[in-house]
Design an enzyme around this catalytic site. Sequence first.
Site, mmCIF file in Angstrom:
data_model
loop_
_atom_site.group_PDB
_atom_site.id
_atom_site.type_symbol
_atom_site.label_atom_id
_atom_site.label_comp_id
_atom_site.label_asym_id
_atom_site.label_seq_id
_atom_site.Cartn_x
_atom_site.Cartn_y
_atom_site.Cartn_z
ATOM 1 N N ASN A 193 24.750 43.543 43.257
ATOM 2 C CA ASN A 193 25.108 42.250 43.852
ATOM 3 C C ASN A 193 26.600 42.181 44.128
ATOM 4 O O ASN A 193 27.057 41.425 44.965
ATOM 5 C CB ASN A 193 24.753 41.103 42.890
ATOM 6 C CG ASN A 193 23.265 40.981 42.750
ATOM 7 O OD1 ASN A 193 22.551 41.116 43.738
ATOM 8 N ND2 ASN A 193 22.808 40.748 41.533
ATOM 9 N N HIS A 412 45.618 27.353 46.830
ATOM 10 C CA HIS A 412 44.565 28.362 46.854
ATOM 11 C C HIS A 412 44.383 28.894 48.261
ATOM 12 O O HIS A 412 44.221 28.124 49.202
ATOM 13 C CB HIS A 412 43.235 27.776 46.351
ATOM 14 C CG HIS A 412 42.156 28.807 46.257
ATOM 15 N ND1 HIS A 412 40.932 28.675 46.856
ATOM 16 C CD2 HIS A 412 42.146 30.028 45.654
ATOM 17 C CE1 HIS A 412 40.198 29.765 46.610
ATOM 18 N NE2 HIS A 412 40.912 30.587 45.883
ATOM 19 N N GLU A 414 41.848 31.405 49.814
ATOM 20 C CA GLU A 414 40.750 32.372 49.881
ATOM 21 C C GLU A 414 40.845 33.018 51.261
ATOM 22 O O GLU A 414 40.749 32.336 52.278
ATOM 23 C CB GLU A 414 39.401 31.668 49.682
ATOM 24 C CG GLU A 414 38.186 32.581 49.890
ATOM 25 C CD GLU A 414 38.228 33.846 49.053
ATOM 26 O OE1 GLU A 414 38.200 33.747 47.824
ATOM 27 O OE2 GLU A 414 38.310 34.962 49.642
ATOM 28 N N GLU A 501 43.137 39.158 39.104
ATOM 29 C CA GLU A 501 41.800 39.166 38.505
ATOM 30 C C GLU A 501 41.459 40.650 38.311
ATOM 31 O O GLU A 501 41.779 41.239 37.308
ATOM 32 C CB GLU A 501 40.808 38.442 39.395
ATOM 33 C CG GLU A 501 39.451 38.312 38.735
ATOM 34 C CD GLU A 501 38.403 37.775 39.684
ATOM 35 O OE1 GLU A 501 37.587 36.981 39.234
ATOM 36 O OE2 GLU A 501 38.377 38.167 40.864
ATOM 37 N N GLU A 507 34.330 33.675 35.062
ATOM 38 C CA GLU A 507 33.410 33.098 36.057
ATOM 39 C C GLU A 507 31.992 33.676 35.937
ATOM 40 O O GLU A 507 31.018 32.978 36.190
ATOM 41 C CB GLU A 507 33.952 33.303 37.471
ATOM 42 C CG GLU A 507 34.125 34.747 37.857
ATOM 43 C CD GLU A 507 34.769 34.931 39.245
ATOM 44 O OE1 GLU A 507 35.420 33.999 39.740
ATOM 45 O OE2 GLU A 507 34.615 36.018 39.815
HETATM 46 C C1 NOJ Z 1 36.218 34.447 43.475
HETATM 47 C C2 NOJ Z 1 37.318 34.125 42.537
HETATM 48 O O1 NOJ Z 1 37.365 35.005 41.448
HETATM 49 C C3 NOJ Z 1 37.106 32.709 42.082
HETATM 50 O O2 NOJ Z 1 38.029 32.385 41.079
HETATM 51 C C4 NOJ Z 1 37.219 31.811 43.256
HETATM 52 O O3 NOJ Z 1 36.955 30.496 42.854
HETATM 53 C C5 NOJ Z 1 36.216 32.192 44.339
HETATM 54 N N1 NOJ Z 1 36.306 33.582 44.605
HETATM 55 C C6 NOJ Z 1 36.437 31.422 45.622
HETATM 56 O O4 NOJ Z 1 37.643 31.797 46.213
HETATM 57 CA CA CA Z 2 36.223 37.326 41.394
#
Ligand code: NOJ
Ligand code: CA
Length: 717
Positions: A193, A412, A414, A501, A507
Amino acid sequence: MKKIVLATLTSIFSLIVVAQEIKSPDGNLTLDFAVREKGSPGYKLTYKNKEVIQWSKLGFEIKGDHHPFDRDFEIVGTEQSQFDETWQPVWGEVKEIRNRYNQLFIRLKQKATDRELMIHFRLFNDGLGFRYEFPLQDSLIYFTLKEEKTEFALTSDHTAWWIPGDYDTQEYNYTKSRLSQVRYLSKDAVDYNVSQTPFSDTGLQTSLMMKSDDGVYINIHEAALIDYPCLHLDLDDKDFILTSHLNPDAQGDKGYLQAPCKTPWRTIIVSDDARDILASKLVLNLNDPCKIEDTSWIKPVKYVGVWWEMINGMSTWAYTDLPSVQLGITDYAETEPNGKHGACNENVRKYIDFAAAHGFDAVLVEGWNIGWEDWFNKSKDYVFDFLTPYPDFDMKALNQYAHMKGVKLMMHHETSGSTRNYERHMDAAYQFMVDNGYNAVKSGYVGNMLPRGEYHSSQWMVNHFLYAVTKAADYKIMVNAHESVRPTGLHRAYPNLLANEAARGTEYEAMAGNSVDHTTILPFTRLIGGPMDYTPGIFEMDMSVHNPENESKVSSTIARQLALYVTMYSPLQMAADYPEVYEKYMDAFRFIKKVAVDWDDTRILEAEPGDYVTIARKAKGTNNWFVGCTVDENGYTSKIDLTFLDAGKTYMATIYGDARDAHYKNNPKAYEIRKVAVTNKSQLSQKCVPGGGYAISIVEVDKSQLKGLKNYKPVGS
Ligand code: NOJ
Ligand code: CA
């Protein structure tokens, strides 16, 4: 900076020398170098008279080359020197770091092709670092690597804590096995996954932690990964030889080089005491000194955030439920919201209030900007612009509100793996942050890379990650990149890179789950290269309490969640659970409020990979200590001496431990807090249940403050 450089010994250029040997400053490690059969360069590493790495080959295979670049060499020069300096990190586990090594520099010539290769060895008390250098030369200027041929020939079938070879992610649970078992276990270890790119059944990622049957701990990793692909290892499981396997790019090439240039350092940390592996500063020492002149704006950060609620499915990053392309959305203000958007004004204000009330520095807000409806189904590379908030996120008002309360919002970004899109917007995005009062960004690279076919750990991406950090420094912005290549100590040169990370974080506890012993392994593997944004502090372990559709459970007790602020070193620490949850356990939450994020000193008290880790740290500029202990699924009774405390002083220790009947599976929230007086003569024995641990805060007190306390008599006195 105190600097003593003692350059000594031989400089025997143009003389042919067959073998060279150096010892570590304490004499425990010996490094031998020789040009061996067929002129192939090799090295050997010995620890306390036992071989750790047997004769191992060095060299390269260059694309389109007619003459392999790993043989037919002659030594044309050698030089030995010593180095000893002490330096101060901008932030860190200790106030001062000693960088002391003996060095061997080898100059090789491949006569038939008139090409030169240089190898630099640095032998520290805690291990070896070596790297290749390609000097400026007419016969080798622009070239592409087909493979690096560095070997690490192990002495036998060691126990290893490993994750499979993967070009895109380190988000795995670790497997503990003999090296000979890797081939049979790797298919199960791969999480399809997360990724589909394991490169072979015997491929492994670094940092690779191993232990020999006679109790020698060996850690293989790399330092200063710059403009080069990430190092992986391929295992020959008959002879137990690990060979470098560089992360390819979209074309399958392994790195574009232009001389003069250097490879990253290959590192081997060695000790017969597991604690030394965790205390090692070898990777940092092999990196360049700080390249940022004014570092006054770089500060460790403790934060909360609009985050966990999206991770466990209570709220959403997106403002609406359908991809905008499907809805034909051009203006979100005219669109019906889904009613579950996490980053809305009211919710963000709640987190700001909580952060301000409890002394946190920052509030991370994810899902503030348009694009989330499309991000996971991206087919184009321009999902996000990093500039446009959703209509229910009032950028200006929220920042004003936060600043008024002495808190900062954390940005943030992304990128959805659309790296060129991010680079195109980067200046505007960072300027926008500065204009709105942000000084830190969490970035992310979820999903397959764009440009298509690149991998998270290829040279191209390695360059991108560092580009983002240096660009951010121009704007005085601190960076925490998720889904990045794993760290290699670059935060010494670029301390605005607070954390990454690049491993399986908290998470996953809200999704597939983490192994119970995960946090006893990470310090020996992922953290060898640098701090991780692990996001601990979960108090409600049962996700169905928040979201009936989520049956995941966190495999940890509350006491252990507290310990992670000490055992998982990072200058960036999150209290990841919701304000409402913390309100219920304010006595335990007190530890998270109080724990430091920057340290003057660190003592590794107990450590065994996969079993337990106990660490004590002294908070920066104070006389206060914090201790954390995390243990595996079997539980453990930790026994520590408090000899690190100042003699003649009395301290109050507040111990946050597992309750007797606690258990990560069925009773994770049972903890006990007790206060005892302690001195440097005290010894503590603390029972940790399966998946448990403990945390202690130790504060110096005046004897009069102890009156009325049940355990007023210092333990052990
Ligand atoms: C993966 C990241 O590790 C997580 O912390 C984040 O909330 C999500 N991606 C969305 O960007
Ligand atoms: Ca991650």
